[in-house]
Design an enzyme around this catalytic site. Sequence first.
Site, PDB file in Angstrom:
ATOM      1  N   CYS A 168       0.809  -1.228   0.000  1.00  0.00           N
ATOM      2  CA  CYS A 168       0.000   0.000   0.000  1.00  0.00           C
ATOM      3  C   CYS A 168       0.841   1.277   0.000  1.00  0.00           C
ATOM      4  O   CYS A 168       0.314   2.354  -0.241  1.00  0.00           O
ATOM      5  CB  CYS A 168      -0.948   0.003   1.184  1.00  0.00           C
ATOM      6  SG  CYS A 168      -2.027  -1.417   1.182  1.00  0.00           S
ATOM      7  N   ASN A 189     -10.187  -0.608  -0.013  1.00  0.00           N
ATOM      8  CA  ASN A 189      -8.729  -0.436   0.018  1.00  0.00           C
ATOM      9  C   ASN A 189      -8.136  -1.000  -1.276  1.00  0.00           C
ATOM     10  O   ASN A 189      -8.147  -2.213  -1.486  1.00  0.00           O
ATOM     11  CB  ASN A 189      -8.195  -1.186   1.245  1.00  0.00           C
ATOM     12  CG  ASN A 189      -6.675  -1.150   1.370  1.00  0.00           C
ATOM     13  OD1 ASN A 189      -5.975  -0.747   0.438  1.00  0.00           O
ATOM     14  ND2 ASN A 189      -6.177  -1.583   2.507  1.00  0.00           N
ATOM     15  N   HIS A 249      -3.370   6.970   2.274  1.00  0.00           N
ATOM     16  CA  HIS A 249      -3.780   5.666   1.746  1.00  0.00           C
ATOM     17  C   HIS A 249      -5.170   5.341   2.294  1.00  0.00           C
ATOM     18  O   HIS A 249      -5.426   5.468   3.496  1.00  0.00           O
ATOM     19  CB  HIS A 249      -2.759   4.602   2.163  1.00  0.00           C
ATOM     20  CG  HIS A 249      -3.237   3.210   1.949  1.00  0.00           C
ATOM     21  ND1 HIS A 249      -3.795   2.802   0.752  1.00  0.00           N
ATOM     22  CD2 HIS A 249      -3.272   2.129   2.773  1.00  0.00           C
ATOM     23  CE1 HIS A 249      -4.156   1.534   0.864  1.00  0.00           C
ATOM     24  NE2 HIS A 249      -3.848   1.100   2.076  1.00  0.00           N
TER      25      HIS A 249
HETATM   26  N1  ACO Z   1     -18.353  -8.984   9.683  1.00  0.00           N
HETATM   27  C1  ACO Z   1     -18.788  -9.220  10.936  1.00  0.00           C
HETATM   28  N2  ACO Z   1     -17.961  -9.537  11.933  1.00  0.00           N
HETATM   29  C2  ACO Z   1     -16.631  -9.584  11.665  1.00  0.00           C
HETATM   30  C3  ACO Z   1     -16.125  -9.339  10.383  1.00  0.00           C
HETATM   31  C4  ACO Z   1     -17.040  -9.036   9.372  1.00  0.00           C
HETATM   32  N3  ACO Z   1     -16.669  -8.771   8.100  1.00  0.00           N
HETATM   33  N4  ACO Z   1     -14.785  -9.466  10.419  1.00  0.00           N
HETATM   34  C5  ACO Z   1     -14.455  -9.762  11.685  1.00  0.00           C
HETATM   35  N5  ACO Z   1     -15.573  -9.841  12.434  1.00  0.00           N
HETATM   36  C6  ACO Z   1     -15.682 -10.144  13.842  1.00  0.00           C
HETATM   37  C7  ACO Z   1     -14.470 -10.852  14.392  1.00  0.00           C
HETATM   38  O1  ACO Z   1     -14.555 -12.231  14.176  1.00  0.00           O
HETATM   39  C8  ACO Z   1     -14.507 -10.464  15.840  1.00  0.00           C
HETATM   40  O2  ACO Z   1     -15.402 -11.318  16.495  1.00  0.00           O
HETATM   41  P1  ACO Z   1     -15.044 -11.952  17.906  1.00  0.00           P
HETATM   42  O3  ACO Z   1     -14.854 -10.778  18.821  1.00  0.00           O
HETATM   43  O4  ACO Z   1     -16.219 -12.803  18.210  1.00  0.00           O
HETATM   44  O5  ACO Z   1     -13.755 -12.733  17.675  1.00  0.00           O
HETATM   45  C9  ACO Z   1     -15.117  -9.081  15.853  1.00  0.00           C
HETATM   46  O6  ACO Z   1     -15.743  -8.920  14.571  1.00  0.00           O
HETATM   47  C10 ACO Z   1     -14.139  -7.964  16.095  1.00  0.00           C
HETATM   48  O7  ACO Z   1     -13.035  -8.130  15.225  1.00  0.00           O
HETATM   49  P2  ACO Z   1     -11.804  -7.186  15.351  1.00  0.00           P
HETATM   50  O8  ACO Z   1     -10.706  -7.721  14.465  1.00  0.00           O
HETATM   51  O9  ACO Z   1     -11.523  -6.932  16.786  1.00  0.00           O
HETATM   52  O10 ACO Z   1     -12.397  -5.877  14.721  1.00  0.00           O
HETATM   53  P3  ACO Z   1     -11.722  -4.456  14.700  1.00  0.00           P
HETATM   54  O11 ACO Z   1     -12.614  -3.477  15.346  1.00  0.00           O
HETATM   55  O12 ACO Z   1     -10.290  -4.508  15.102  1.00  0.00           O
HETATM   56  O13 ACO Z   1     -11.754  -4.096  13.151  1.00  0.00           O
HETATM   57  C11 ACO Z   1     -10.474  -4.150  11.124  1.00  0.00           C
HETATM   58  C12 ACO Z   1     -11.159  -4.960  12.200  1.00  0.00           C
HETATM   59  C13 ACO Z   1     -11.517  -3.277  10.393  1.00  0.00           C
HETATM   60  C14 ACO Z   1      -9.867  -5.133  10.120  1.00  0.00           C
HETATM   61  C15 ACO Z   1      -9.391  -3.268  11.743  1.00  0.00           C
HETATM   62  O14 ACO Z   1      -8.551  -4.034  12.550  1.00  0.00           O
HETATM   63  C16 ACO Z   1      -8.577  -2.584  10.693  1.00  0.00           C
HETATM   64  O15 ACO Z   1      -9.052  -1.730  10.003  1.00  0.00           O
HETATM   65  N6  ACO Z   1      -7.266  -2.902  10.563  1.00  0.00           N
HETATM   66  C17 ACO Z   1      -6.391  -2.320   9.612  1.00  0.00           C
HETATM   67  C18 ACO Z   1      -6.743  -2.880   8.291  1.00  0.00           C
HETATM   68  C19 ACO Z   1      -5.933  -2.301   7.208  1.00  0.00           C
HETATM   69  O16 ACO Z   1      -5.885  -1.128   7.042  1.00  0.00           O
HETATM   70  N7  ACO Z   1      -5.333  -3.178   6.416  1.00  0.00           N
HETATM   71  C20 ACO Z   1      -4.689  -2.852   5.234  1.00  0.00           C
HETATM   72  C21 ACO Z   1      -3.304  -2.318   5.395  1.00  0.00           C
HETATM   73  S1  ACO Z   1      -2.785  -1.825   3.916  1.00  0.00           S
HETATM   74  C22 ACO Z   1      -1.971  -3.018   3.021  1.00  0.00           C
HETATM   75  O17 ACO Z   1      -0.790  -2.985   2.883  1.00  0.00           O
HETATM   76  C23 ACO Z   1      -2.757  -4.142   2.355  1.00  0.00           C
END
Ligand code: ACO
Length: 320
Positions: free
Chosen positions: A111, A277, A247
């Site tokens: 990214c 993304n 980004h």
């Molecule tokens: N729908 C419903 N529930 C979901 C989903 C979904 N799509 N995905 C995960 N959950 C659940 C999980 O299983 C978890 O359940 P549990 O508590 O029973 O285990 C719960 O939701 C909470 O999950 P978390 O991972 O704690 O959710 P969080 O609030 O941290 O958000 C997210 C997750 C959006 C992925 C966040 O961590 C994030 O944005 N991270 C950065 C992502 C990013 O920017 N990545 C790209 C980097 S760039 C690159 O180089 C590719």
Amino acid sequence: MRARIIGTGSAVPESVVTNDDLAKVVDTNDEWISSRSGIRERRIAREDNTTSLAIKAAKQAMEDAHMDSEALQMIVVATCTPDMFFPNTACQVQQALGAHNAVAFDLSAACSGFLFALSTVQAYINSGLYTNALIIGAETMSKVIDWKDRSTCVLFGDGAGAVVVKAEETGFIDMVLGSDGDGGHVLTCRTREMHNLLCEGEQEMDYLHMDGQPVFKFAVKKVPECVEQLLEKTGTDREAVDYYILHQANSRIIQSVAKRLHVPEEKFPMNLSTHGNTSAASIPILLDEMNRKGMFARGQKILMSGFGAGLTWGAALIEW
Ligand code: ACO
């Protein structure tokens, strides 16, 4: 000399996949996806691929720059989802444009790729070796996503963005780049397993793996840090920056960065609600959309910042 952006272009696939569409495939819902990420829909390739999107974005940018293909000296494509190991994507773009005099290569920094490509081109331009270049960020993340993994498949989209730069007295101001291989395990996608005449067994296909929370924490810490370093390095007041183009990974990351920098959110444009993304493509797609809306004026200061797998990150300050 400084690389100045003189043309922009972008291309996204026609097919729109909404959060409701995804809820039919995995156990998720619009409320979860939009409240956690800001994403409501994304463009997913059906006929297109990384190369075709890169070519479409490139053609638009070349037209916008009024640049003749034969005059183009350099093509750099930032991608972590090329269609082929070789030839590289940039050579395929070169062929499609008929840019016979350009040197063409790909660069991989996930990214952060567009910013790494911009800084590479700036170094060539500053050295006097080349006086213009086409920089493209192009990805089809959809082909490396596990469509059964709800924690990642809802976050990404496909697309490409491109800019043409030319050596001028103003343009690129400065940059800050960083890498941390120690943290790389939180966001990975293997290519092919080692498989040759000495290896037993079938080759397995791997998909993107992400430990979302560490990635989130890395982004909300590293991005403000490198932006502040860059502002200090260039003696720029944060208020003097017209736009902070980050980004487009997650609206919560962008809002958190705005808060930590004490800069109003209005200065942080976003398009992730419709694109998701798109990795290396996200910054140049947003640049192009803003450019086409007439949002930029000569002399404005734009700070771009990317972050992602590697881990890699960076920020660049430019004058439009
Ligand atoms: N729908 C419903 N529930 C979901 C989903 C979904 N799509 N995905 C995960 N959950 C659940 C999980 O299983 C978890 O359940 P549990 O508590 O029973 O285990 C719960 O939701 C909470 O999950 P978390 O991972 O704690 O959710 P969080 O609030 O941290 O958000 C997210 C997750 C959006 C992925 C966040 O961590 C994030 O944005 N991270 C950065 C992502 C990013 O920017 N990545 C790209 C980097 S760039 C690159 O180089 C590719």
